[in-house]
Design a protein around this motif. Structure first.
Motif, mmCIF file in Angstrom:
data_model
loop_
_atom_site.group_PDB
_atom_site.id
_atom_site.type_symbol
_atom_site.label_atom_id
_atom_site.label_comp_id
_atom_site.label_asym_id
_atom_site.label_seq_id
_atom_site.Cartn_x
_atom_site.Cartn_y
_atom_site.Cartn_z
ATOM 1 N N TYR A 87 0.912 -1.196 -0.023
ATOM 2 C CA TYR A 87 0.233 -0.045 -0.050
ATOM 3 C C TYR A 87 0.964 1.124 -0.077
ATOM 4 C CZ TYR A 87 -3.917 3.316 1.527
ATOM 5 O OH TYR A 87 -4.606 4.248 1.538
ATOM 6 N N PHE B 241 1.022 4.305 1.316
ATOM 7 C CA PHE B 241 1.664 4.976 2.317
ATOM 8 C C PHE B 241 2.337 3.899 3.378
ATOM 9 C CE2 PHE B 241 -2.018 7.494 0.796
ATOM 10 C CZ PHE B 241 -1.317 8.422 0.476
ATOM 11 N N ILE C 218 2.333 11.067 3.786
ATOM 12 C CA ILE C 218 0.879 10.645 4.228
ATOM 13 C C ILE C 218 0.157 11.909 4.720
ATOM 14 C CG2 ILE C 218 1.503 9.919 6.570
ATOM 15 C CD1 ILE C 218 -0.486 7.681 5.957
ATOM 16 N N GLY C 219 -1.304 11.822 4.594
ATOM 17 C CA GLY C 219 -2.156 12.836 4.969
ATOM 18 C C GLY C 219 -2.388 12.565 6.428
ATOM 19 N N LYS D 280 -12.143 3.939 4.915
ATOM 20 C CA LYS D 280 -11.759 2.671 4.289
ATOM 21 C C LYS D 280 -12.471 1.332 4.651
ATOM 22 C CE LYS D 280 -6.570 3.231 4.435
ATOM 23 N NZ LYS D 280 -5.334 2.884 5.288
ATOM 24 N N TYR E 26 -7.794 8.728 -4.381
ATOM 25 C CA TYR E 26 -7.445 7.935 -3.377
ATOM 26 C C TYR E 26 -7.258 6.587 -3.659
ATOM 27 C CZ TYR E 26 -7.864 6.690 1.669
ATOM 28 O OH TYR E 26 -7.768 5.933 3.058
ATOM 29 N N ASN F 27 -8.799 14.055 -3.205
ATOM 30 C CA ASN F 27 -7.350 13.567 -2.693
ATOM 31 C C ASN F 27 -6.717 12.786 -3.622
ATOM 32 O OD1 ASN F 27 -5.363 12.616 -1.379
ATOM 33 N ND2 ASN F 27 -6.317 11.124 -0.093
ATOM 34 N N TYR G 26 -12.970 15.480 2.917
ATOM 35 C CA TYR G 26 -12.299 16.633 3.082
ATOM 36 C C TYR G 26 -13.143 17.984 2.980
ATOM 37 C CZ TYR G 26 -8.436 13.991 2.390
ATOM 38 O OH TYR G 26 -7.288 12.906 2.691
ATOM 39 N N LYS H 79 -9.638 14.126 9.158
ATOM 40 C CA LYS H 79 -9.125 15.356 8.917
ATOM 41 C C LYS H 79 -9.751 16.645 9.278
ATOM 42 C CE LYS H 79 -6.299 12.395 6.776
ATOM 43 N NZ LYS H 79 -6.413 11.801 5.385
ATOM 44 N N TYR I 61 -4.022 19.567 0.636
ATOM 45 C CA TYR I 61 -2.913 18.733 -0.410
ATOM 46 C C TYR I 61 -2.753 19.899 -1.455
ATOM 47 C CZ TYR I 61 -4.429 14.701 1.971
ATOM 48 O OH TYR I 61 -4.929 13.863 2.997
ATOM 49 N N ARG J 110 2.239 14.822 -4.551
ATOM 50 C CA ARG J 110 1.167 15.429 -3.657
ATOM 51 C C ARG J 110 2.045 15.752 -2.307
ATOM 52 N NH1 ARG J 110 -3.076 12.244 -0.015
ATOM 53 N NH2 ARG J 110 -1.219 12.072 1.309
HETATM 54 C C1 MLT Z 1 -3.621 9.912 2.542
HETATM 55 O O1 MLT Z 1 -2.822 10.238 2.952
HETATM 56 O O2 MLT Z 1 -4.261 10.117 1.570
HETATM 57 C C2 MLT Z 1 -4.794 9.154 3.546
HETATM 58 O O3 MLT Z 1 -5.147 9.902 4.322
HETATM 59 C C3 MLT Z 1 -3.901 7.942 4.010
HETATM 60 C C4 MLT Z 1 -4.580 6.873 4.121
HETATM 61 O O4 MLT Z 1 -5.490 6.867 4.230
HETATM 62 O O5 MLT Z 1 -4.144 5.580 4.021
#
Ligand code: MLT
Length: 400
Positions: free
Chosen positions: A13, A15, A39-40, A106, A128, A178, A209, A240, A333, A374
């Motif tokens: 994955y 991230f 990572i966000g 998720k 995403y 995203n 968001y 977020k 972002y 990003r």
């Molecule tokens: C991101 O950075 O886009 C997500 O929030 C990270 C994730 O949900 O895995």
């Protein structure tokens, strides 16, 4: 024996891979400070109303009389009522049993996809990565349509195939998006709703968001659009919005009139949740309820403003070395175009080595043009300033 659908996923994955990259950079360069804008993840702290409710509810668990065991799978009704109240502020009226408390987008997407089989997903890119990956894991076909950076996202400019091969679809829309921060205007979202109606498709709308929206013409919820209740579900998240990435709490709205093959998706989703979940932890739900009071919401707005301040600082710096930037206005972002002739993966590597700034290359968000990366602005102000300074100080090396 093995579920072969899982074998179509990439090895890691995105991230998870970036976390490994950060750890290996730190281990190999102990003298350097790494500015992690990949990572966000939010820097916190929790809004005070949420933190107080979290502490009080944790103490309740210490006392036999106030201890809580299993809660309702769909979430406590006072939190669901408060979520309905949050939507009412935008003129969207929801019934209590249309709201399900989840522990984030998720798992909610996973549970929701489990209601379908033999279907195709339509995944606009870049977006995403969970949307395409979760679809693949369920054995669905994945049709990708591309968002051209900088141009409006409408069906007319080919973001939806003109000949919708593979429809009806599960259409994944994330707005503000995203990773590129693009927020669909009311008329653009209305075009998607029309398209879903014409093709018998269903919209899965990710509103994670929405708290970052500043433009007046951008809907905060798909349910602000006429006719959407019979063809859309919505995923919301406190991650977020209020700094819940570590705490976990979100919601999913499944309208009662949503039917596929004459089955109620609301009833099926409730049925699926009761088997797959025992609900979100009581303290997390109390903290979420704490967010949804006037004071909590104004703290969340200040939280979003803070990250917007980071976006401005970082956008100014990246503007010096890039061929264009979108995002930052309605999302935390920035979507940055690499200098000419350098791919996103290659540039992310150069940025890490030269400026010690870690970002997410566009390859992490699907098969996009590969020329973007990003930048997450969800870091603290000091990190944003130092990262910006490092980019500027190393601009010459970055432009090679
Ligand atoms: C991101 O950075 O886009 C997500 O929030 C990270 C994730 O949900 O895995």
């Amino acid at each position: 024996m093995i579920n072969k659908n899982y074998l179509s996923l990439s090895e890691s994955y995105i991230f998870e891979k970036l976390k490994r990259d950060a750890a290996s950079f730190r281990a190999g360069n102990p003298q350097c400070v790494l500015y992690d804008l990949s990572i966000g993840d939010v820097c916190g702290p929790l809004p005070e109303c949420a933190a107080d409710a979290l502490a009080a509810s944790s103490l309740e668990m210490k006392n036999k009389n106030t201890f809580r065991g299993y809660g309702p799978a769909e979430g406590y009704s006072d939190l669901r009522e408060a979520i309905c109240g949050y939507y009412r502020r935008r003129g969207v009226s929801l019934e209590l049993d249309e709201v399900f408390v989840t522990d984030g987008t998720k798992p909610a997407v996973f549970d929701f996809l489990s209601l379908f089989s033999g279907v195709n997903s339509l995944v606009p890119e870049p977006t995403y990565p969970v949307f395409a990956e979760a679809s693949l894991m369920h054995g669905f076909g994945v049709n990708r349509c591309f968002f051209d950076d900088g141009s409006p996202h409408t069906p007319e400019n080919a973001h939806i195939p003109r000949d919708p091969i593979g429809a009806p679809y599960l259409i994944f829309l994330c707005s503000p998006n995203n990773p590129d921060g693009y927020a669909l205007s009311r008329s653009e979202l209305a075009s998607w709703v029309d398209h879903a109606e014409k093709t018998g498709s269903l919209i899965l709308f990710d509103a994670a968001y929405e708290r970052f929206i500043t433009s007046a013409d951008v809907p905060h919820s798909v349910f602000e659009l006429m006719g959407s209740r019979k063809l859309a579900v919505e995923f919301g998240s406190f991650s977020k919005f209020a700094g819940f990435t570590g705490l976990r709490c979100g919601w999913c709205v499944v309208p009662r009139e949503l039917r596929v093959d004459n089955y109620s998706l609301n009833s099926l989703f409730r049925r699926a949740l009761c088997t797959s979940s025992n609900g979100v932890s009581y303290p997390s739900q109390r903290a979420a309820l704490g967010v949804l009071c006037e004071q909590g919401l104004s703290e969340c707005s200040a939280f979003a403003d803070y990250f917007r301040g980071n976006s401005r600082i970082l956008a100014d710096a990246f503007a010096r070395i890039s061929r264009g930037i979108t995002g930052g206005e309605n999302s935390p972002y920035l979507w940055v175009r690499t200098p000419r002739g350098v791919g996103g993966d290659e540039f992310a590597e150069i940025l890490l080595r030269a400026a010690h700034v870690l970002v997410t290359p566009s390859s992490g968000f699907g098969r996009h043009d590969g020329e973007h990366f990003r930048v997450s602005c969800l870091c603290d102000r000091e990190t944003a300033k130092n990262a910006a300074e490092s980019v500027l100080n190393n601009a010459e090396k970055l432009l090679i």
